[in-house]
Design a protein around this motif. Structure first.
Motif, PDB file in Angstrom:
ATOM      1  N   VAL A 138       0.835  -1.199   0.000  1.00 58.99           N
ATOM      2  CA  VAL A 138       0.000   0.000   0.000  1.00 58.99           C
ATOM      3  C   VAL A 138       0.870   1.250   0.000  1.00 58.99           C
ATOM      4  CG1 VAL A 138      -1.895  -1.145   1.214  1.00 58.99           C
ATOM      5  CG2 VAL A 138      -0.178   0.116   2.528  1.00 58.99           C
ATOM      6  N   VAL A 139       0.288   2.335  -0.510  1.00 57.85           N
ATOM      7  CA  VAL A 139       0.909   3.656  -0.367  1.00 57.85           C
ATOM      8  C   VAL A 139       0.416   4.193   0.964  1.00 57.85           C
ATOM      9  CG1 VAL A 139       1.117   5.963  -1.336  1.00 57.85           C
ATOM     10  CG2 VAL A 139       0.886   4.000  -2.863  1.00 57.85           C
ATOM     11  N   ALA A 140       1.339   4.335   1.930  1.00 60.79           N
ATOM     12  CA  ALA A 140       0.936   4.643   3.298  1.00 60.79           C
ATOM     13  C   ALA A 140       0.841   6.132   3.589  1.00 60.79           C
ATOM     14  CB  ALA A 140       1.913   3.983   4.276  1.00 60.79           C
ATOM     15  N   ASN A 141       1.407   6.966   2.710  1.00 61.93           N
ATOM     16  CA  ASN A 141       1.407   8.399   3.008  1.00 61.93           C
ATOM     17  C   ASN A 141       0.548   9.200   2.028  1.00 61.93           C
ATOM     18  OD1 ASN A 141       3.145   7.941   0.881  1.00 61.93           O
ATOM     19  ND2 ASN A 141       4.578   9.587   1.465  1.00 61.93           N
ATOM     20  N   LEU A 142      -0.518   8.550   1.537  1.00 62.52           N
ATOM     21  CA  LEU A 142      -1.444   9.249   0.642  1.00 62.52           C
ATOM     22  C   LEU A 142      -2.391  10.111   1.481  1.00 62.52           C
ATOM     23  CD1 LEU A 142      -1.875   9.090  -2.499  1.00 62.52           C
ATOM     24  CD2 LEU A 142      -3.806   7.600  -2.013  1.00 62.52           C
ATOM     25  N   LYS A 143      -2.762  11.270   0.963  1.00 67.39           N
ATOM     26  CA  LYS A 143      -3.701  12.130   1.676  1.00 67.39           C
ATOM     27  C   LYS A 143      -5.039  11.405   1.829  1.00 67.39           C
ATOM     28  CE  LYS A 143      -1.886  16.648   0.292  1.00 67.39           C
ATOM     29  NZ  LYS A 143      -2.182  17.910  -0.445  1.00 67.39           N
ATOM     30  N   PRO A 144      -5.696  11.527   3.007  1.00 65.21           N
ATOM     31  CA  PRO A 144      -7.003  10.883   3.205  1.00 65.21           C
ATOM     32  C   PRO A 144      -8.022  11.372   2.176  1.00 65.21           C
ATOM     33  CG  PRO A 144      -6.117  11.659   5.295  1.00 65.21           C
ATOM     34  CD  PRO A 144      -5.247  12.244   4.220  1.00 65.21           C
ATOM     35  N   ALA A 145      -8.912  10.447   1.778  1.00 64.34           N
ATOM     36  CA  ALA A 145      -9.979  10.798   0.830  1.00 64.34           C
ATOM     37  C   ALA A 145     -11.250  10.084   1.268  1.00 64.34           C
ATOM     38  CB  ALA A 145      -9.597  10.382  -0.582  1.00 64.34           C
ATOM     39  N   LYS A 146     -12.412  10.596   0.796  1.00 71.15           N
ATOM     40  CA  LYS A 146     -13.681   9.955   1.124  1.00 71.15           C
ATOM     41  C   LYS A 146     -14.306   9.347  -0.124  1.00 71.15           C
ATOM     42  CE  LYS A 146     -15.313  11.968   5.420  1.00 71.15           C
ATOM     43  NZ  LYS A 146     -16.470  12.558   6.130  1.00 71.15           N
ATOM     44  N   LEU A 147     -14.669   8.062  -0.026  1.00 72.30           N
ATOM     45  CA  LEU A 147     -15.343   7.353  -1.103  1.00 72.30           C
ATOM     46  C   LEU A 147     -16.663   6.821  -0.569  1.00 72.30           C
ATOM     47  CD1 LEU A 147     -12.299   5.325  -2.467  1.00 72.30           C
ATOM     48  CD2 LEU A 147     -13.253   7.385  -3.447  1.00 72.30           C
TER      49      LEU A 147
END
Length: 654
Positions: free
Chosen positions: A611-620
């Motif tokens: 996983v990419v662990a430092n991606l900005k949070p997003a809402k789906l």
């Protein structure tokens, strides 16, 4: 055994088959299946019409022989009928040697009976319609003389022809119509033919000399027989006339000629007159139905709506298309094939009413009787209401089907479907199931529900054959194809003690907000093509921009090994799965990924992924996602990226 001989018109091979040309064939198949279920020995005929000047011109334009063109296009009709599961018993082609021999025999008999003479024709000829028109019949448009049928320009023709004394049969035909009021339906189509008879029939030119792609006239081969005379004789040539008289006499006269309204005159006046000429019985009934439009517009290549029925079948299923055509389009009248209406009918009738009835009933049998059909026990008055409705529905349904009132037949059947659903609410099996002393009553309710469903499946089988087999199979009935017969359409024939098969619902709801319709007009297609082009350009630009990146940028991406602890589908989403991850020293993490079409949630638990662990949070879908998993996709296959060795969660990828 009672016989039933049903025919479609044979389709002219000057164009690809589409939903309009398939309509008659589907109706013919439904009638054939219905009659077989009722115990008739059915002979169902369809085929292709392959002679005439139009075919010759089209072949020349393609640089191939007329026979090659006919083989190609006739093959497409054959393939389509197979794909649509049409159960025709024979497929006739007018280029068949047997058919051409029959045409020559038939015409020679007319000649010997004094009904054909040689003369000279002068008049206006429409090549696309293969029809002559008198000065009074033609129309003018933009200063040109045009065909009253198709609106295209006509040509003046002078040639020596053989003529059929059609006028001789004007009075005999009038008499036949009077003595056989049901000979031609619907009534308003019969009235159109009676008006023609009142004005008087004219002798018919039945040969051509300006081209040679056709059946040669007996003893005068420079003449070829008019394509319509040739085509009409297929109805007897397909039965082996005159060589196989045993078969011919078994099935002739035809019980039903199904035709489109535009060819009514040929079938209701010219064909009966030809049969009178050679002394053969007339068909029992001719039914001239209306035309189909698509989404309110005439079917046309230029509009882009001459759609291949297989595209509709792929999207909705063969049975759904068959049901919609008979349920929403009144047979005999013009009708519109509306995809919006089809979806509405699908969700309402097939999902809400039929599929829901079957699934909830079998679920209750599974819950209360371990999936085994119970015995009939205690009865109440409401049971008689259901049984009375079943009996009256069977009678009404068969009466309507016998009269080709398909919309009425299906509406009467759906009254039973809806009441059977209501029967569940009236009997409240969920309350009976809580009281052990009501077990006998509950068994009766469950049995009655399934028996009603069984009879519904049998009645619907001519229209929706695959659906009927599926439902009967769910009821534990073996040899389901052999089971579809009239003698089984009786109350109380469902066997107790048999295990049911719940499985998936028969039909699943279409989400109209997300569903992509398949019928698109030409302008819509152009718009989509433009959008696709723009997307492709953007993709190429993105590829170009991202081909080379700086090592320092790449170093900023924090790739980690993560272990999936929990996985569940996101409600109201077809693609998303919510994952709970263990990232070791980074703690627990929740991410949302679009992998529901490729992995079942329960099969993901325990997997170690990247996983990419430092991606900005997003809402789906309103759910927070803190990271992104890595996956590789080739075609329709998607695979999650993982590690070669068993590494602890949280390990950094470098």
């Amino acid at each position: 055994m009672k016989k039933f001989y049903v025919t479609t018109p044979i389709y002219y091979v000057n164009a690809e088959p589409h939903i309009g040309s398939s309509y008659t064939t589907i109706v013919g198949d439904i009638i054939s299946r219905y009659k077989r279920m009722r115990g008739f020995d059915v002979f169902y005929l369809t085929g292709t019409d392959e002679h005439g000047q139009k075919i010759l011109q089209a072949a020349r334009a393609k640089g191939i022989s007329p026979q090659e063109l006919c083989d190609e296009l006739s093959g497409k009709f054959k393939t389509l009928w197979k794909d649509l599961k049409i159960t025709n018993d024979y497929f006739v082609r007018t280029t068949d040697e047997q058919h051409m021999k029959t045409v020559q025999f038939f015409v020679k008999k007319m000649l010997e009976n004094g009904d054909i003479y040689k003369g000279k024709y002068e008049g206006w000829y429409c090549v696309p319609c293969e029809t002559y028109w008198t000065e009074d019949e033609i129309e003018e448009k933009d200063g040109k003389k045009v065909c009253p049928s198709c609106g295209r320009e006509v040509n003046w023709v002078e040639e020596e022809n053989y003529f059929f004394k059609l006028s001789k049969y004007n009075e005999p035909l009038k008499k036949h119509f009077e003595e056989n009021p049901d000979f031609l339906e619907p009534e308003f189509r019969k009235n159109e033919m009676l008006k023609i008879l009142e004005s008087g029939l004219k002798d018919l030119s039945i040969t051509r000399t300006t081209f040679n792609w056709g059946v040669p006239m007996p003893d005068d081969p420079k003449h070829v027989i008019y394509v319509w005379v040739d085509a009409l004789i297929n109805y007897v040539s397909a039965l082996g006339y005159p060589e196989n008289m045993e078969k011919f006499e078994k099935y002739w006269p035809a019980d039903l000629h199904l035709i489109g309204k535009e060819i009514n005159r040929f079938h209701s006046l010219i064909w009966p007159a030809m049969l009178m000429s050679v002394g053969l019985p007339l068909p029992k009934k001719i039914f001239a139905h209306g035309w189909l439009t698509v989404n309110g517009q005439k079917i046309s290549k230029s509009l882009g709506n001459a759609i291949d029925p297989r595209i509709l079948v792929e999207a909705y299923g063969n049975d759904v298309i068959r049901y919609y055509l008979l349920r929403d389009i009144v047979f005999g009248k013009d009708g519109d094939f509306s995809e919006d209406n089809l979806i509405t009918r699908y969700n309402s009738d097939l999902v809400n009413d039929l599929s829901n009835l079957v699934h909830r009933t079998l679920s209750m049998v599974n819950k209360y009787f371990d999936g085994v059909i119970p015995e009939i026990g205690e009865t109440e008055e409401v049971d008689n209401q259901l049984k009375d409705l079943i009996n009256s529905t069977v009678e009404k349904y068969e009466n309507y089907m016998d009269k080709y009132l398909f919309t009425n037949a299906l509406e009467s059947l759906w009254e039973l479907v809806r009441f059977t659903n209501k029967y569940i609410d009236l009997t409240e099996p969920w309350l009976l199931g809580k009281d052990e002393s009501k077990k006998s009553r509950l068994g009766t309710v469950m049995y009655n529900l399934m028996d009603s469903i069984r009879i519904i499946a049998l009645l619907i089988s001519p229209v929706m054959p695959d659906t009927a087999l599926k439902i009967l199979g769910k009821l534990g009935i073996e040899n389901v194809e052999e089971y579809i017969k009239d003698e089984n359409i009786k109350i109380g024939l469902l066997k107790s003690g048999v295990k049911v098969n719940i499985g998936e619902p028969v039909f699943k709801r279409i989400d109209v907000k997300k569903w992509e319709k398949v019928i698109k007009m030409k302008e819509e297609k152009k718009m989509e093509e433009k959008k696709t082009e723009v997307k492709e350009v953007k993709k190429e630009e993105e590829k170009t921009e991202n081909v080379l990146i700086d090592i320092n940028h790449f170093a900023q991406v924090d790739l980690r090994v993560a272990k999936i602890l929990e996985a569940e589908k996101v409600k109201k989403s077809r693609k998303l799965v919510k994952l709970q991850l263990d990232l070791g020293e980074l703690g627990k993490r929740q991410i949302v990924a679009g992998i529901a079409n490729y992995y079942e949630p329960e099969n993901l638990v325990g997997k170690k992924i990247i996983v990419v662990a430092n991606l900005k949070p997003a809402k789906l879908m309103g759910i927070e996602s803190n990271g992104m998993l890595l996956a590789a996709k080739i075609g329709d296959k998607l695979t999650l990226l993982t590690t070669d060795e068993d590494i602890e969660p949280g390990a950094k990828i470098s």
